[in-house]
Design an enzyme around this catalytic site. Structure first.
Site, PDB file in Angstrom:
ATOM      1  N   ASP A 178      39.270  30.426 -36.626  1.00  0.00           N
ATOM      2  CA  ASP A 178      39.414  30.730 -35.205  1.00  0.00           C
ATOM      3  C   ASP A 178      40.846  31.221 -34.956  1.00  0.00           C
ATOM      4  O   ASP A 178      41.758  30.409 -34.859  1.00  0.00           O
ATOM      5  CB  ASP A 178      39.119  29.476 -34.382  1.00  0.00           C
ATOM      6  CG  ASP A 178      39.354  29.644 -32.900  1.00  0.00           C
ATOM      7  OD1 ASP A 178      39.436  30.785 -32.436  1.00  0.00           O
ATOM      8  OD2 ASP A 178      39.473  28.603 -32.212  1.00  0.00           O
ATOM      9  N   GLU A 184      46.434  32.867 -27.267  1.00  0.00           N
ATOM     10  CA  GLU A 184      45.107  32.569 -26.745  1.00  0.00           C
ATOM     11  C   GLU A 184      44.860  31.068 -26.729  1.00  0.00           C
ATOM     12  O   GLU A 184      44.339  30.519 -25.757  1.00  0.00           O
ATOM     13  CB  GLU A 184      44.046  33.272 -27.607  1.00  0.00           C
ATOM     14  CG  GLU A 184      42.631  33.238 -27.035  1.00  0.00           C
ATOM     15  CD  GLU A 184      41.806  32.034 -27.478  1.00  0.00           C
ATOM     16  OE1 GLU A 184      40.670  31.891 -26.996  1.00  0.00           O
ATOM     17  OE2 GLU A 184      42.291  31.234 -28.305  1.00  0.00           O
ATOM     18  N   GLU A 185      45.262  30.399 -27.805  1.00  0.00           N
ATOM     19  CA  GLU A 185      44.963  28.976 -27.960  1.00  0.00           C
ATOM     20  C   GLU A 185      45.726  28.080 -26.989  1.00  0.00           C
ATOM     21  O   GLU A 185      45.346  26.931 -26.784  1.00  0.00           O
ATOM     22  CB  GLU A 185      45.254  28.531 -29.396  1.00  0.00           C
ATOM     23  CG  GLU A 185      44.364  29.169 -30.462  1.00  0.00           C
ATOM     24  CD  GLU A 185      42.927  28.694 -30.422  1.00  0.00           C
ATOM     25  OE1 GLU A 185      42.564  27.934 -29.507  1.00  0.00           O
ATOM     26  OE2 GLU A 185      42.156  29.089 -31.316  1.00  0.00           O
ATOM     27  N   ASP A 210      35.310  36.125 -31.575  1.00  0.00           N
ATOM     28  CA  ASP A 210      35.847  34.765 -31.482  1.00  0.00           C
ATOM     29  C   ASP A 210      34.695  33.768 -31.379  1.00  0.00           C
ATOM     30  O   ASP A 210      34.570  33.052 -30.394  1.00  0.00           O
ATOM     31  CB  ASP A 210      36.766  34.644 -30.257  1.00  0.00           C
ATOM     32  CG  ASP A 210      37.561  33.347 -30.243  1.00  0.00           C
ATOM     33  OD1 ASP A 210      37.525  32.609 -31.246  1.00  0.00           O
ATOM     34  OD2 ASP A 210      38.228  33.069 -29.230  1.00  0.00           O
TER      35      ASP A 210
END
Length: 400
Positions: free
Chosen positions: A117, A150-151, A175
């Site tokens: 991921d 993003e995380e 994703d």
């Protein structure tokens, strides 16, 4: 899977993935993985002039090494521009990952998460460029977007300037886990936080002279739960979820200094999610009302109450595409050509797609093998990764 003639070099695709999994790039520290991706793109024939970074990192409040990586692939036939996206960063648990192949999977050594991921997405976009260039496949103009942070809050996608993308009519975001699962919508999230300033006093000698910030917080959370705002939220006018994630003091320290001192300060942070932006806000306001009620229930010997400051803001907006929208139709058609039945899903977690859709680019999210993400049991299913790569190439080359 049907034999659609896609000239995919599976060994090269797996080699790209293995390399990117081995390069550290936790959220906010994406410079090394961005450099590796740039080098890989140039090695497969993308000119350096087509590779650039935007300045989104200058607008992100958290320290971020680099902007989003953007790549322009000129079309070989006249058609509207497509956007393919994924994110560069991994969660901190992936730091120091040592990927290794184990049968039809790639796994870590069991001490860290793997980073599938979304390094599966990173590799897929490089494979896409390599396949299009090497085999001279006809395709429209394509933009590749590799976002940062993003995380830690979808910041790269949020701070993106859509004008930097060249006007794509749709986006394929990578994703997810299964190639068959098309994520066509996702909830929105509202973040809330509260600061409680009480009054310290000796808990043994004069507890009545104190105002416990801890107690105010505890009563408020009980009030919120009793009013139906905690956890799974189902009301006549909407549904969603909420959570209290942090209950502490200043600068990450505990709330309070000792058991014999009435706690004079507490900070609490939480979230609210819903398919409807207005209802996510309503959940947050439900917590605000709970803290307002709790404040009046904790007083010192003079009748004074704590100072309670509550705030909330949108983390990302919700979205949902129609199943007959062009990007969903394109993905469904490509999957059918691969002999795969598409499943349209709605996600309870946020994606870069939330912000890309908000920027005016209808976005679906496809899977490429990442599994058990954000855990030390994380792995990449190589069969699904291959399906994702084939799906990406088909979606890039399909004619209307």
């Amino acid at each position: 899977m049907s034999e659609v003639p896609i000239p995919l070099d599976v060994a090269a695709a797996e080699e790209h993935l293995m390399r990117f999994l081995s390069i550290e790039g936790v959220t906010g520290y994406e410079a090394n993985i961005a450099a590796a991706v740039s080098d890989a793109l140039k090695a497969v024939g993308v000119p350096a002039s087509a590779i650039r970074f935007d300045d989104a990192n200058t607008r992100i409040a958290l320290p971020t090494e680099t902007g989003n990586l953007i790549v322009d692939l000129p079309g070989t036939r006249s058609a509207p521009r497509l956007l393919f996206s994924t994110h560069l960063d991994t969660v901190p648990l992936c730091a120091g990952a040592k990927p290794r192949r184990e049968g039809d999977r790639i796994v870590s050594d069991g001490t860290t998460a793997l980073g599938g991921d979304a390094r599966t997405g990173v590799a897929l976009l490089v494979v896409l460029a390599e396949t299009l260039i090497r085999h001279k496949l006809p395709h429209p103009p394509i933009t590749l977007l590799f976002t940062v942070r993003e995380e830690s809050g979808l910041h790269g996608a949020r701070e993106l300037n859509p004008a930097d993308l060249g006007g794509p009519v749709m986006c394929i975001n990578v994703d997810g886990q299964l190639a068959s699962d098309l994520i066509i919508g996702a909830v929105g999230q509202e973040n809330w936080e509260v600061e409680i300033k009480g009054r310290a006093s000796h808990a043994g000698v004069a507890p009545e002279k104190g105002i416990s910030a801890t107690l105010v917080g505890a009563i408020a959370l009980t009030e919120a739960r009793q009013a139906g705002w905690f956890g799974k939220v189902v009301k006549p006018d909407g549904r969603g979820t909420s959570n209290v994630g942090i209950f502490g003091g200043r600068d990450g320290k505990p709330a309070g200094d000792a058991t014999n001192v009435v706690t004079d300060y507490a900070s609490i942070k939480g979230e609210a999610r819903s398919p409807e932006a207005a209802f996510a806000t309503k959940i947050a306001k439900g917590y605000a009302d709970a803290f307002g009620k709790a404040k009046g229930q904790v007083r010192d010997h003079e009748g004074q109450t704590a100072e309670v400051t509550f705030s909330h803001q949108t983390s990302y907006p919700p979205f949902k595409l129609a199943e007959d929208s062009p990007v969903v139709t394109r993905a469904t058609k490509a999957l059918k050509m691969l002999g795969i039945e598409a499943r349209c899903l709605f996600s309870n977690g946020g994606l870069d797609a939330n912000w890309l859709d908000k920027h005016g680019i209808p976005t679906i999210t496809i899977g490429a093998g990442q599994a058990e993400i954000h855990t030390i049991k994380e792995y990449v299913n190589l069969a699904e990764y291959e399906k994702g790569c084939r799906l990406g190439v088909l979606m890039a080359t399909l004619e209307e």
